[in-house]
Write a protein that holds these residues in place. Structure first.
Motif, mmCIF file in Angstrom:
data_model
loop_
_atom_site.group_PDB
_atom_site.id
_atom_site.type_symbol
_atom_site.label_atom_id
_atom_site.label_comp_id
_atom_site.label_asym_id
_atom_site.label_seq_id
_atom_site.Cartn_x
_atom_site.Cartn_y
_atom_site.Cartn_z
ATOM 1 N N ALA A 51 0.876 -1.170 0.000
ATOM 2 C CA ALA A 51 0.000 0.000 0.000
ATOM 3 C C ALA A 51 0.911 1.217 0.000
ATOM 4 O O ALA A 51 1.784 1.324 0.870
ATOM 5 N N LEU A 52 0.731 2.087 -0.991
ATOM 6 C CA LEU A 52 1.511 3.328 -1.010
ATOM 7 C C LEU A 52 0.668 4.435 -0.401
ATOM 8 O O LEU A 52 -0.503 4.591 -0.755
ATOM 9 N N GLY A 53 1.250 5.193 0.511
ATOM 10 C CA GLY A 53 0.519 6.295 1.132
ATOM 11 C C GLY A 53 1.365 7.549 1.183
ATOM 12 O O GLY A 53 2.598 7.490 1.157
ATOM 13 N N LEU A 54 0.673 8.698 1.251
ATOM 14 C CA LEU A 54 1.374 9.974 1.427
ATOM 15 C C LEU A 54 1.116 10.485 2.831
ATOM 16 O O LEU A 54 -0.045 10.672 3.222
ATOM 17 N N SER A 55 2.180 10.711 3.561
ATOM 18 C CA SER A 55 2.002 11.197 4.937
ATOM 19 C C SER A 55 1.593 12.665 4.941
ATOM 20 O O SER A 55 1.106 13.168 5.932
ATOM 21 N N ARG A 56 1.838 13.357 3.803
ATOM 22 C CA ARG A 56 1.811 14.819 3.754
ATOM 23 C C ARG A 56 2.919 15.342 4.668
ATOM 24 O O ARG A 56 3.806 14.582 5.048
ATOM 25 N N ILE A 57 2.824 16.602 5.068
ATOM 26 C CA ILE A 57 3.960 17.170 5.805
ATOM 27 C C ILE A 57 3.577 17.435 7.257
ATOM 28 O O ILE A 57 2.502 17.972 7.529
ATOM 29 N N GLY A 58 4.442 17.059 8.162
ATOM 30 C CA GLY A 58 4.234 17.340 9.583
ATOM 31 C C GLY A 58 3.755 16.118 10.350
ATOM 32 O O GLY A 58 3.245 15.145 9.779
ATOM 33 N N LYS A 59 3.914 16.195 11.670
ATOM 34 C CA LYS A 59 3.678 15.022 12.519
ATOM 35 C C LYS A 59 2.201 14.634 12.621
ATOM 36 O O LYS A 59 1.883 13.446 12.693
ATOM 37 N N VAL A 60 1.306 15.604 12.632
ATOM 38 C CA VAL A 60 -0.117 15.261 12.788
ATOM 39 C C VAL A 60 -0.615 14.504 11.557
ATOM 40 O O VAL A 60 -1.241 13.436 11.669
ATOM 41 N N SER A 61 -0.306 15.032 10.371
ATOM 42 C CA SER A 61 -0.729 14.360 9.139
ATOM 43 C C SER A 61 -0.117 12.971 9.033
ATOM 44 O O SER A 61 -0.789 12.017 8.615
ATOM 45 N N ALA A 62 1.155 12.865 9.393
ATOM 46 C CA ALA A 62 1.844 11.567 9.298
ATOM 47 C C ALA A 62 1.222 10.556 10.264
ATOM 48 O O ALA A 62 1.059 9.381 9.939
ATOM 49 N N THR A 63 0.847 11.024 11.447
ATOM 50 C CA THR A 63 0.222 10.144 12.441
ATOM 51 C C THR A 63 -1.061 9.549 11.883
ATOM 52 O O THR A 63 -1.308 8.343 11.971
ATOM 53 N N LEU A 64 -1.892 10.414 11.288
ATOM 54 C CA LEU A 64 -3.170 9.936 10.769
ATOM 55 C C LEU A 64 -2.969 8.942 9.625
ATOM 56 O O LEU A 64 -3.606 7.879 9.587
ATOM 57 N N THR A 65 -2.049 9.263 8.723
ATOM 58 C CA THR A 65 -1.822 8.359 7.582
ATOM 59 C C THR A 65 -1.337 7.000 8.073
ATOM 60 O O THR A 65 -1.793 5.954 7.594
ATOM 61 N N ALA A 66 -0.421 6.999 9.040
ATOM 62 C CA ALA A 66 0.106 5.727 9.561
ATOM 63 C C ALA A 66 -1.008 4.933 10.241
ATOM 64 O O ALA A 66 -1.117 3.711 10.069
ATOM 65 N N ALA A 67 -1.860 5.621 10.994
ATOM 66 C CA ALA A 67 -2.948 4.927 11.702
ATOM 67 C C ALA A 67 -3.936 4.320 10.700
ATOM 68 O O ALA A 67 -4.447 3.212 10.912
ATOM 69 N N VAL A 68 -4.204 5.010 9.584
ATOM 70 C CA VAL A 68 -5.102 4.458 8.549
ATOM 71 C C VAL A 68 -4.459 3.223 7.903
ATOM 72 O O VAL A 68 -5.115 2.201 7.686
ATOM 73 N N LEU A 69 -3.163 3.317 7.614
ATOM 74 C CA LEU A 69 -2.479 2.175 6.977
ATOM 75 C C LEU A 69 -2.560 0.926 7.849
ATOM 76 O O LEU A 69 -2.733 -0.181 7.351
#
Ligand code: ADE
Length: 258
Positions: A51-69
Motif C-alpha cells: 500500500a503506497l501512502g502519502l504522509s503529507r507534511i508534519g507530525k499530525v498528518s503523518a500520524t493519521l496516515t500511519a494509523a489508517v495504513l
C-alpha cells in the motif's frame, strides 16, 4: 505457504507525491482507495503486496496516515522513504540516512517531564524494527553501490549512514537554527544525523500498534541557509529515483509472509 498464512501487506509512506511517483509507476494492478481524504494505492511492487501512502507534511498528518495504513488496511510493516536535511558533519546532499531511532526535537513538556521525553511513555526515542532496518540498510547499500552505472540518477560517491533522526514541525532553513537544534539535543545526550518532519510520529504509532517500522531519508539539503533552494530542486529531480531503487532492493529481500 501454510493454509492460513496470508502475504503480509507492506506500507510504503512518502511525504510528497514527487517522492512517491517512481514507486507508483512500478506498481502492478494499482487500485486507488480514498480514506480520510487521502489517496492510497494498493498493488504489487516487485511481487510484494504493498500500500503506497502519502504522509503529507508534519507530525499530525503523518500520524493519521500511519494509523489508517495499520487500522484500515492492516499493514503489518511500514517503511518510510523521503528526504531530510543533513545535520551531523559528513552527512552530505545525496547521502542516505537509515533511521536507527527517532526523537521529536520540538517536544518540550518541561518542567513536568524532561525535555524531549514523550509524556507518559517514559522515553524520548522510539526505535525502528532491527530486522527490517537491517534489510533496509542492505538495500540502500546495494542501490548506492550500483550508482556509478550510467543509467543511475543516484549521486556517485553517496554514503549510507545509520543513526538517530530528529523530527519536528519546522522546516530547518538556517545554519543558526541547525546548530541551536544540534546543541540542545547534545545537551540531552542525543546526536541526530538528520532532520525531517514526520518520522518520529510514525515510529510512535507503529510502537503503539506493535507494527514493524523502518525509515530511510535521502539528504536533500544541509538544513542551512540554502535549504529552501536545495530542497525543492532535489525533491523534483532525484528523490523519487532513490525511493524507487532502494525500495526495489528491499522488496526483493522481504520474507514472503509475515
Ligand atoms: N526535510 C528535508 N529538508 C528538511 C529540513 N531542512 N528541515 C526539515 N525537514 C526537512
Amino acid at each position: 505457504m501454510t493454509p492460513d498464512a496470508r502475504p503480509s501487506l507492506t506500507a510504503i509512506l512518502s511525504a510528497l507525491s514527487e517522492e512517491q511517483s517512481g514507486l507508483l509507476e512500478q506498481l502492478k494492478g494499482a487500485k486507488k482507495k480514498t480514506v480520510a481524504g487521502r489517496d492510497f494505492w494498493l498493488g504489487q511492487l516487485h511481487d510484494q503486496p504493498v500500500a503506497l501512502g502519502l504522509s503529507r507534511i508534519g507530525k499530525v498528518s503523518a500520524t493519521l496516515t500511519a494509523a489508517v495504513l495499520i487500522g484500515h488496511f492492516g499493514a503489518s510493516r511500514i517503511v518510510f522513504t523521503g528526504v531530510a536535511g543533513g545535520l551531523a558533519p559528513g552527512v552530505k546532499v545525496g547521502d542516505v540516512v537509515v533511521a536507527h531511532d527517532f526523537i521529536q526535537h520540538d517536544l518540550d513538556a518541561s518542567p513536568l517531564f524532561p525535555r524531549y521525553e514523550v509524556p507518559l511513555y517514559g522515553r524520548s526515542c522510539f526505535s525502528c524494527d532491527p530486522a527490517l532496518t537491517a534489510l533496509l540498510k542492505q538495500a540502500a547499500d546495494r542501490a548506492l553501490a550500483a550508482s556509478s552505472h550510467p543509467a543511475s540518477q543516484l549521486l556517485t560517491g553517496a554514503q549510507v549512514h545509520c543513526g538517530l533522526i530528529a523530527s519536528g514541525d519546522r522546516f530547518v532553513s538556517s545554519a543558526a537554527e541547525s546548530s541551536r537544534l544540534q546543541s540542545a539535543l547534545a545537551d540531552a545526550g542525543h546526536t541526530a544525523l538528520a532532520v525531517e518532519m514526520e518520522g518520529a510520529a510514525v515510529a510512535q504509532v507503529c510502537a503503539d500498534y506493535g507494527v514493524a517500522f523502518a525509515a530511510m531519508r535521502t539528504i536533500s539539503d544541509r538544513a542551512d541557509d540554502t535549504a529552501h533552494i536545495d530542497f525543492p530542486t532535489f525533491v523534483a529531480d532525484v528523490a523519487s529515483q532513490y525511493a524507487q531503487r532502494i525500495m526495489e532492493e528491499l522488496m526483493r529481500s522481504l520474507p514472503e509472509t509475515g
